[in-house]
Design a protein around this motif. Structure first.
Motif, short mmCIF file in Angstrom:
data_model
loop_
_atom_site.label_atom_id
_atom_site.label_comp_id
_atom_site.label_asym_id
_atom_site.label_seq_id
_atom_site.Cartn_x
_atom_site.Cartn_y
_atom_site.Cartn_z
N GLU A 1 -6.00 -4.32 8.67
CA GLU A 1 -5.73 -5.55 7.93
C GLU A 1 -4.32 -5.47 7.34
O GLU A 1 -3.98 -4.48 6.70
CB GLU A 1 -6.73 -5.78 6.80
CG GLU A 1 -6.47 -7.12 6.11
CD GLU A 1 -7.45 -7.40 4.98
OE1 GLU A 1 -7.62 -8.58 4.62
OE2 GLU A 1 -8.05 -6.45 4.46
N PRO A 2 -3.50 -6.48 7.55
CA PRO A 2 -2.18 -6.52 6.93
C PRO A 2 -2.25 -7.17 5.56
O PRO A 2 -3.25 -7.79 5.20
CB PRO A 2 -1.38 -7.39 7.89
CG PRO A 2 -2.39 -8.37 8.40
CD PRO A 2 -3.71 -7.63 8.45
N SER A 3 -1.20 -7.05 4.78
CA SER A 3 -1.15 -7.75 3.50
C SER A 3 0.30 -7.95 3.09
O SER A 3 1.21 -7.30 3.61
CB SER A 3 -1.91 -6.99 2.41
OG SER A 3 -1.13 -5.91 1.93
N ILE A 4 0.51 -8.85 2.13
CA ILE A 4 1.87 -9.15 1.69
C ILE A 4 2.48 -7.97 0.94
O ILE A 4 3.68 -7.71 1.08
CB ILE A 4 1.93 -10.44 0.86
CG1 ILE A 4 1.01 -10.39 -0.38
CG2 ILE A 4 1.59 -11.66 1.72
CD1 ILE A 4 1.17 -11.58 -1.32
N ASP A 5 1.69 -7.24 0.15
CA ASP A 5 2.29 -6.13 -0.59
C ASP A 5 2.62 -4.97 0.34
O ASP A 5 3.61 -4.26 0.14
CB ASP A 5 1.38 -5.68 -1.74
CG ASP A 5 0.01 -5.24 -1.31
OD1 ASP A 5 -0.22 -4.03 -1.17
OD2 ASP A 5 -0.87 -6.10 -1.12
N PHE A 6 1.79 -4.73 1.38
CA PHE A 6 2.14 -3.72 2.38
C PHE A 6 3.51 -4.04 2.98
O PHE A 6 4.39 -3.19 3.09
CB PHE A 6 1.13 -3.71 3.53
CG PHE A 6 -0.27 -3.28 3.19
CD1 PHE A 6 -0.64 -2.87 1.92
CD2 PHE A 6 -1.23 -3.30 4.18
CE1 PHE A 6 -1.94 -2.49 1.64
CE2 PHE A 6 -2.54 -2.91 3.92
CZ PHE A 6 -2.89 -2.50 2.65
N THR A 7 3.64 -5.30 3.39
CA THR A 7 4.82 -5.70 4.16
C THR A 7 6.06 -5.79 3.28
O THR A 7 7.17 -5.41 3.72
CB THR A 7 4.55 -7.03 4.86
OG1 THR A 7 3.35 -6.91 5.64
CG2 THR A 7 5.69 -7.43 5.77
N SER A 8 5.93 -6.24 2.05
CA SER A 8 7.10 -6.34 1.18
C SER A 8 7.65 -4.95 0.84
O SER A 8 8.86 -4.78 0.68
CB SER A 8 6.75 -7.10 -0.10
OG SER A 8 5.85 -6.37 -0.92
N THR A 9 6.77 -3.96 0.71
CA THR A 9 7.25 -2.61 0.44
C THR A 9 8.09 -2.11 1.61
O THR A 9 9.14 -1.48 1.42
CB THR A 9 6.07 -1.65 0.19
OG1 THR A 9 5.21 -2.20 -0.82
CG2 THR A 9 6.56 -0.29 -0.27
#
Length: 638
Positions: free
Chosen positions: A620-628
């Motif tokens: 599962e992806p997420s916005i906090d994963f990707t922003s980091t």
């Protein structure tokens, strides 16, 4: 601390060697749980496998690859360019440890001497044979800017409301009822946080406009907690990479939604739109697998189980005018202050307005919260114990904004930032960079406010070193030099957090001690791991193709080509026993992928990775994963 997306999170990830992907649009056929078979023995070994950073290495940085197999001590290698020319040769390096019964030996291959830009792959010679995926060598900006722009593409896919981009996964306007949403009383949940105890939610206010923003992950919930963290990351990345296409627009999108979540007139901060855990009477976001625009078509009335699917509830972080949980107050204030910094030169009036909002939210912080921190409802979705770091972050960014605007409050906010930094450092809830701990971001910017030789500055530098040393100590004991804990949630975003922290430390201190460690961690997340996959969709030859993500699953491509969730960062490996149960919905398009070999062959050290649409624990992806990751890539440009 790791985050935990409770219950049914959704991911559609798949990995593939460019020419050797086996993709089955069928139910997952890989083993579903327990200890990884790779940890069980005895078992026959497999042919050697070469693991490289498939997104590429920057000119001038340390470059590490790994070979995993059985007896490799007498093996050699050659590096071959895209024209078939051998450009360098060598011996496989030192053994770094054992991974599993199938791959009892892992050896290092040091490619640091290779600095000529181009495309290459590694071939084994001598007593072993095998070939790696292609990788690129290029100047850092050329290598990493496209990855930032891919990350931006993911945020575009996550947009909610009317302002969507149709060319991204065929998105359509969704959740238009959020323009006039009802505010509800805080729901009551059981101790595990997976069941709503209220027969119905109690309306207490509204309507309020909470439209727009980003979906949090593979579902359609929206949280102030994660959006504030992600927007702060993007604002900091924008300082360094203003040239990255679309980044400024996504920053504006995130800031604008957070502005809607703060009602300055009543002193109310809204924490959440939608709920993910309900009961038989109250269906929630995690009960239905669908495209978001279909929610608007529901014909429902109050009392219907699906009523809150279309008419999504808004939940408050505080009663009007009452104190706000300090973790939320601090990080939202930081975002508004960063927005003020961003506009200080071009639009001072707007900058002053943003700083005023930052100060108002910050002033509402409850600085004696006990154990009652608010992140999400239920709290188990995003457990968090620290909050002094958020207050430090808010005060630091307000001081920097005030300095840029000539505001006399700058000195007082700097002293408050120093105070909260000391409180964080002396607490027993310290972590490393991620959605639950922003101390690295706060420390790095606070150091820019302090004089050289300042005692407080040395304490900040020491705490940054603490975070990095913890990772380096773990990496020293791991065959693939992983600095994060890959048997827990959020191993990949914590890895990118370590990359970010190493770069922040270098920029703040001029000390290059952690540079190689940072690039090593970036390589692990981008393919130099036992599974030979990047954990960034679209990067490299082997990457997630079956993420647990509703829009990607129902509107995107299931073969990894064309319309994919490009730029999304997924959780990555997890403890094997956490993958005992996979998600399944009648409307889910089944998707399972492997790189020609079952993923279980590459599992080891009680860790497992699975590329299956139901494996929310891994993909599962997420916005906090990707922003980091976005911030890590921006900072790594030099």
């Amino acid at each position: 601390m790791s985050t935990f997306r409770l219950g049914r999170a959704w991911s559609l990830r798949s990995t593939t060697l460019l020419a050797a992907l086996t993709l089955a649009i069928t139910a997952c056929t890989l083993p579903a749980g327990g200890t990884s078979p790779a940890d069980e023995g005895p078992s026959s070994t497999r042919p050697p496998a070469i693991r490289v950073n498939q997104a590429g290495y920057a000119v001038g940085e340390a470059k590490q690859a790994f070979v995993m197999g059985s007896e490799l001590s007498r093996a050699g290698y050659r590096v071959v360019d895209e024209h078939g020319t051998t450009v360098t040769t060598g011996r496989v390096g030192a053994r770094t440890g054992s991974w599993s019964s199938k791959y009892p030996a892992v050896h290092l291959v040091d490619l640091s001497g290779l600095d000529t830009p181009g495309n290459y792959h590694v071939e084994l010679t001598g007593t072993a044979s095998g070939s790696s995926p292609m990788f690129r060598i290029a100047p850092a900006a050329q290598l990493l800017t496209p990855l930032i722009e891919d990350n931006v593409r993911f945020f575009q896919a996550q947009r909610d409301g009317a302002d969507v981009l149709p060319n991204v996964l065929h998105r359509k306007p969704a959740h238009l009822a959020d323009r006039r949403a009802t505010v509800y009383a805080t729901p009551r949940y059981n101790e595990e946080g997976n069941e709503l105890l209220d027969a119905a939610l109690t309306p207490i206010g509204g309507p309020v406009d909470v439209s727009g923003g980003w979906f949090d992950a593979g579902d359609f919930l929206k949280f102030t907690h994660t959006t504030a963290y992600s927007t702060a990351d993007l604002l900091l990345a924008l300082r360094i990479a203003p040239h990255a296409a679309g980044l400024a627009q996504e920053v504006d999108h995130g800031v604008s939604w957070l502005d809607k979540m703060w009602d300055g007139k009543s002193g109310t901060l809204y924490a959440q739109v939608g709920i993910g855990a309900g009961n038989d009477n109250v269906h929630t976001d995690h009960d239905i697998w669908r495209l978001p625009e279909t929610d608007d078509d529901l014909n429902v009335q109050p009392g219907d189980p699906d009523y809150l699917i279309k008419n999504r509830p808004v939940l408050r972080a505080n009663e009007p005018g009452a104190p706000i949980s300090p973790n939320l107050a601090g990080r939202v204030a930081a975002v508004f202050a960063l927005a003020a910094q961003n506009s200080a030169n071009d639009d001072p009036a707007a900058a002053k307005s943003w700083l005023g909002k930052a100060a108002a939210v910050y002033a509402k912080a409850n600085t004696e919260p006990g154990d009652a921190l608010i992140t999400a409802f239920p709290h188990n979705f995003y457990p968090e114990n620290s909050w002094q770091d958020d207050m430090e972050f808010g005060a630091t960014e307000m001081s920097l904004a005030a300095t840029a605007l000539g505001d006399t409050r700058a000195a007082d906010w700097k002293q408050q930032a120093i105070h909260w930094a000391a409180q964080y450092i002396s607490a027993d809830t310290k972590g490393t960079l991620g959605v639950a701990d922003v101390s690295a971001l706060a420390h790095a910017d606070l150091l820019t406010l302090l004089q050289a030789g300042n005692e407080n500055g040395e304490n900040l530098r020491k705490d940054l070193r603490r975070q990095l040393d913890d990772g380096m100590n773990r990496a020293a004991e791991d065959p693939f030099r992983a600095g994060a804990v890959y048997t827990d949630f959020d191993s990949v975003p914590h890895t990118f957090g370590l990359v970010t922290t190493a770069q922040l430390y270098r920029k703040a201190t001029g000390d290059h001690h952690y540079d190689a460690f940072g690039t090593q961690q970036r390589s692990w997340a981008l393919g130099a791991n036992s599974w030979g996959s990047t954990f960034l969709i679209g990067a490299g030859e082997v990457y997630p193709r079956c993420p647990e993500h509703q829009v990607a699953n129902l509107a995107g491509s299931l073969d990894g080509n064309g319309h994919i969730l490009r730029g999304a960062v997924v959780n990555g490996p997890n403890a094997a026993d956490k993958l005992d149960e996979l998600n399944a919905f009648p409307t889910m398009k089944l998707c399972s992928a492997d790189p020609g070999t079952p993923w279980t062959d590459f599992d080891g050290h009680k860790a497992r990775f699975l590329d299956d649409v139901g494996a929310w624990q891994s993909v599962e992806p997420s916005i906090d994963f990707t922003s980091t990751a976005t911030l890590a890539f921006a900072l790594s440009q030099g």
